[in-house]
Design a protein around this motif. Structure first.
Motif, PDB file in Angstrom:
ATOM      1  N   ARG A   1       5.237 -10.185   7.062  1.00 33.71           N
ATOM      2  CA  ARG A   1       5.344  -8.874   7.926  1.00 33.71           C
ATOM      3  C   ARG A   1       5.600  -7.623   7.191  1.00 33.71           C
ATOM      4  NH1 ARG A   1       4.919  -9.109  13.644  1.00 33.71           N
ATOM      5  NH2 ARG A   1       4.815 -11.123  14.708  1.00 33.71           N
ATOM      6  N   GLU A   2       6.752  -7.585   6.807  1.00 31.94           N
ATOM      7  CA  GLU A   2       7.416  -6.791   6.096  1.00 31.94           C
ATOM      8  C   GLU A   2       6.354  -5.998   5.061  1.00 31.94           C
ATOM      9  OE1 GLU A   2      11.121  -7.670   4.895  1.00 31.94           O
ATOM     10  OE2 GLU A   2      11.969  -7.654   7.232  1.00 31.94           O
ATOM     11  N   ALA A   3       5.930  -6.815   4.172  1.00 31.48           N
ATOM     12  CA  ALA A   3       5.136  -6.553   3.254  1.00 31.48           C
ATOM     13  C   ALA A   3       3.805  -6.166   3.350  1.00 31.48           C
ATOM     14  CB  ALA A   3       4.862  -7.939   2.325  1.00 31.48           C
ATOM     15  N   ALA A   4       3.179  -6.733   4.665  1.00 37.34           N
ATOM     16  CA  ALA A   4       1.978  -6.237   5.084  1.00 37.34           C
ATOM     17  C   ALA A   4       2.160  -4.803   5.409  1.00 37.34           C
ATOM     18  CB  ALA A   4       1.416  -6.882   6.012  1.00 37.34           C
ATOM     19  N   GLU A   5       3.104  -4.441   6.251  1.00 43.03           N
ATOM     20  CA  GLU A   5       3.330  -3.254   6.980  1.00 43.03           C
ATOM     21  C   GLU A   5       3.648  -2.218   5.556  1.00 43.03           C
ATOM     22  OE1 GLU A   5       6.271  -4.022   9.824  1.00 43.03           O
ATOM     23  OE2 GLU A   5       4.713  -5.111  11.158  1.00 43.03           O
ATOM     24  N   GLU A   6       4.369  -2.526   4.574  1.00 40.97           N
ATOM     25  CA  GLU A   6       4.590  -1.600   3.481  1.00 40.97           C
ATOM     26  C   GLU A   6       3.421  -1.459   2.679  1.00 40.97           C
ATOM     27  OE1 GLU A   6       7.095  -1.831  -0.721  1.00 40.97           O
ATOM     28  OE2 GLU A   6       7.749  -3.036   0.987  1.00 40.97           O
ATOM     29  N   LEU A   7       2.385  -2.080   2.799  1.00 31.41           N
ATOM     30  CA  LEU A   7       0.877  -2.096   2.142  1.00 31.41           C
ATOM     31  C   LEU A   7       0.294  -0.940   3.036  1.00 31.41           C
ATOM     32  CD1 LEU A   7      -0.010  -5.449   0.687  1.00 31.41           C
ATOM     33  CD2 LEU A   7       0.528  -3.479  -0.658  1.00 31.41           C
ATOM     34  N   ILE A   8       0.483  -0.951   4.308  1.00 33.20           N
ATOM     35  CA  ILE A   8      -0.190  -0.054   5.218  1.00 33.20           C
ATOM     36  C   ILE A   8       0.370   1.292   4.704  1.00 33.20           C
ATOM     37  CG2 ILE A   8      -0.382   0.824   7.522  1.00 33.20           C
ATOM     38  CD1 ILE A   8      -2.333  -1.429   7.029  1.00 33.20           C
ATOM     39  N   ASP A   9       1.966   1.377   4.727  1.00 34.49           N
ATOM     40  CA  ASP A   9       2.458   2.546   4.311  1.00 34.49           C
ATOM     41  C   ASP A   9       1.864   3.082   3.175  1.00 34.49           C
ATOM     42  OD1 ASP A   9       3.656   2.399   6.703  1.00 34.49           O
ATOM     43  OD2 ASP A   9       5.602   1.471   5.939  1.00 34.49           O
ATOM     44  N   GLN A  10       1.313   2.431   2.229  1.00 35.96           N
ATOM     45  CA  GLN A  10       0.995   2.768   1.077  1.00 35.96           C
ATOM     46  C   GLN A  10      -0.455   3.293   0.759  1.00 35.96           C
ATOM     47  OE1 GLN A  10       2.023  -0.050  -2.408  1.00 35.96           O
ATOM     48  NE2 GLN A  10       4.199   0.059  -1.752  1.00 35.96           N
ATOM     49  N   GLY A  11      -1.176   3.113   2.123  1.00 33.07           N
ATOM     50  CA  GLY A  11      -2.390   3.826   2.125  1.00 33.07           C
ATOM     51  C   GLY A  11      -3.669   2.877   2.520  1.00 33.07           C
ATOM     52  N   CYS A  12      -3.296   1.627   2.754  1.00 29.41           N
ATOM     53  CA  CYS A  12      -4.230   0.699   2.971  1.00 29.41           C
ATOM     54  C   CYS A  12      -4.647   0.916   4.887  1.00 29.41           C
ATOM     55  CB  CYS A  12      -3.832  -0.550   2.998  1.00 29.41           C
ATOM     56  SG  CYS A  12      -3.369  -1.269   1.345  1.00 29.41           S
ATOM     57  N   ARG A  13      -5.757   0.496   5.175  1.00 29.05           N
ATOM     58  CA  ARG A  13      -6.196   0.752   6.526  1.00 29.05           C
ATOM     59  C   ARG A  13      -5.861  -0.503   7.220  1.00 29.05           C
ATOM     60  NH1 ARG A  13     -12.092   3.022   6.880  1.00 29.05           N
ATOM     61  NH2 ARG A  13     -12.228   2.381   4.556  1.00 29.05           N
ATOM     62  N   ALA A  14      -5.871  -1.786   6.419  1.00 29.06           N
ATOM     63  CA  ALA A  14      -5.596  -2.915   7.313  1.00 29.06           C
ATOM     64  C   ALA A  14      -5.129  -4.076   5.991  1.00 29.06           C
ATOM     65  CB  ALA A  14      -6.970  -3.358   7.892  1.00 29.06           C
ATOM     66  N   VAL A  15      -4.419  -4.854   6.379  1.00 33.70           N
ATOM     67  CA  VAL A  15      -4.098  -5.764   5.309  1.00 33.70           C
ATOM     68  C   VAL A  15      -4.135  -7.168   6.005  1.00 33.70           C
ATOM     69  CG1 VAL A  15      -2.335  -6.485   3.824  1.00 33.70           C
ATOM     70  CG2 VAL A  15      -2.528  -4.114   4.134  1.00 33.70           C
ATOM     71  N   LEU A  16      -4.728  -8.086   5.407  1.00 31.96           N
ATOM     72  CA  LEU A  16      -4.424  -9.633   5.665  1.00 31.96           C
ATOM     73  C   LEU A  16      -3.787 -10.143   4.474  1.00 31.96           C
ATOM     74  CD1 LEU A  16      -5.005 -12.046   7.837  1.00 31.96           C
ATOM     75  CD2 LEU A  16      -7.221 -12.457   6.119  1.00 31.96           C
ATOM     76  N   LEU A  17      -2.382 -10.596   4.627  1.00 32.55           N
ATOM     77  CA  LEU A  17      -1.582 -11.090   3.702  1.00 32.55           C
ATOM     78  C   LEU A  17      -1.728 -12.539   4.026  1.00 32.55           C
ATOM     79  CD1 LEU A  17       0.247 -11.016   1.475  1.00 32.55           C
ATOM     80  CD2 LEU A  17       2.191 -10.437   2.925  1.00 32.55           C
ATOM     81  N   LYS A  18      -2.122 -13.221   2.995  1.00 32.34           N
ATOM     82  CA  LYS A  18      -2.459 -14.690   3.214  1.00 32.34           C
ATOM     83  C   LYS A  18      -1.264 -15.439   2.505  1.00 32.34           C
ATOM     84  CE  LYS A  18      -5.776 -14.084   0.234  1.00 32.34           C
ATOM     85  NZ  LYS A  18      -6.765 -14.073  -0.764  1.00 32.34           N
ATOM     86  N   GLY A  19      -0.776 -16.457   3.385  1.00 29.35           N
ATOM     87  CA  GLY A  19       0.558 -17.103   3.372  1.00 29.35           C
ATOM     88  C   GLY A  19       0.361 -18.566   2.711  1.00 29.35           C
ATOM     89  N   GLY A  20      -0.774 -18.903   2.123  1.00 33.67           N
ATOM     90  CA  GLY A  20      -1.044 -20.272   1.714  1.00 33.67           C
ATOM     91  C   GLY A  20      -0.428 -21.085   0.841  1.00 33.67           C
TER      92      GLY A  20
END
Length: 273
Positions: free
Chosen positions: A159-178
């Motif tokens: 969760r934290e990583a996905a939200e950090e990528l949003i803060d870095q300029g992404c509009r949406a992030v699907l972080l895959k946990g496989g």
């Protein structure tokens, strides 16, 4: 005039047929859309690994992209393997010129076999030039570690990583946990200015998981092209992936990590008025 919903995949070629352009076009066709392609690199690989990579010159990639965009209406773009700065710059320029409605970017950096597929100097350029232009990026945990230079070992850290990528300029992030292998798998979807969501699915025991990331991102792009909203497109694509893994889990193709069964239940081509 009638037309097909159309997806353009910009990615590398997998000579073994399980990932890259080949997996993308199979997925797009299986879900009922029309697939077009622009190849960024040729790979010599099979189910056991990558032997060699030959980058397509950026000037020729531009010719491929312009040939498609100038003639065919593109509803969604999927971007996969990119390994040079020049290729990033060409793609960014073409996206700005032709403005496709949706762009799904799978920042392919590490093959299933563990082979690194991207030059170090390309990573920052990807983040600066393509992340802001993408509707969605779909990194796995290994790729997120490269992008954020941090360890990710739990759902909360995802969760934290996905939200950090949003803060870095992404509009949406699907972080895959496989890669967090457990009885349940978790993917995290973060969308700017919306609550973060966690998707759960059952872990399926299978050695045939080569190309899952390519397949998922092209399935999301296809569902966007078909008219689904982002969250629904992600949910439908994840369901497709699970069924494709299940349908192919007991089939042997090669001596390593085999492909999914992309055509377990193909849909007829959609025709729009």
């Amino acid at each position: 005039m009638k037309r097909y919903p159309t997806v353009l995949t910009i990615a590398g070629s997998d000579s073994g047929g399980g990932a890259g352009i080949q997996a993308d076009l199979k997925t797009i066709a299986a879900l009922g859309a029309y697939g077009t392609s622009a190849i960024t690199a040729l790979t010599a690989q099979n189910t056991q690994g990558v032997r060699a990579i030959h980058a397509v010159p950026a000037v020729f990639l531009r010719e491929q992209l312009e040939a498609v965009f100038e003639d065919i209406a593109i509803d969604a773009v999927k971007i996969g393997m990119i390994n040079t700065v020049e290729v990033v710059e060409v793609i960014a320029d073409v996206l700005d010129r032709f403005q496709p409605p949706f762009v799904v970017f799978d920042p392919v950096m590490v093959a299933t076999s563990g082979a690194k597929l991207i030059l170090d100097e390309t990573v920052d350029v990807l983040k600066n030039q393509l992340f802001p232009r993408a509707t969605l990026i779909t990194p796995n945990l290994d790729e997120a570690r490269i992008l954020l230079k941090k360890t990710i070992e739990s759902v909360e850290q995802m969760r934290e990583a996905a939200e950090e990528l949003i803060d870095q300029g992404c509009r949406a992030v699907l972080l895959k946990g496989g890669h967090l292998v457990a009885a349940r798998l978790y993917d995290v979807l973060a969308v700017r200015d919306e609550p973060t969501q966690v998707f759960e699915s059952d872990y399926i025991e299978s050695r045939n998981v080569h190309g899952t990331g390519c397949t998922l991102s092209s399935a999301i792009a296809t569902h966007l092209a078909l008219g689904y909203a982002l969250t629904e497109a992600v949910s439908l694509a994840k369901a497709y992936i699970s069924e494709a893994i299940w349908a192919g889990k007991d089939v042997t193709t090669g001596r390593g990590s085999g492909p999914l069964n992309h055509f377990f239940s193909p849909k007829p081509m959609v025709i729009r008025s």
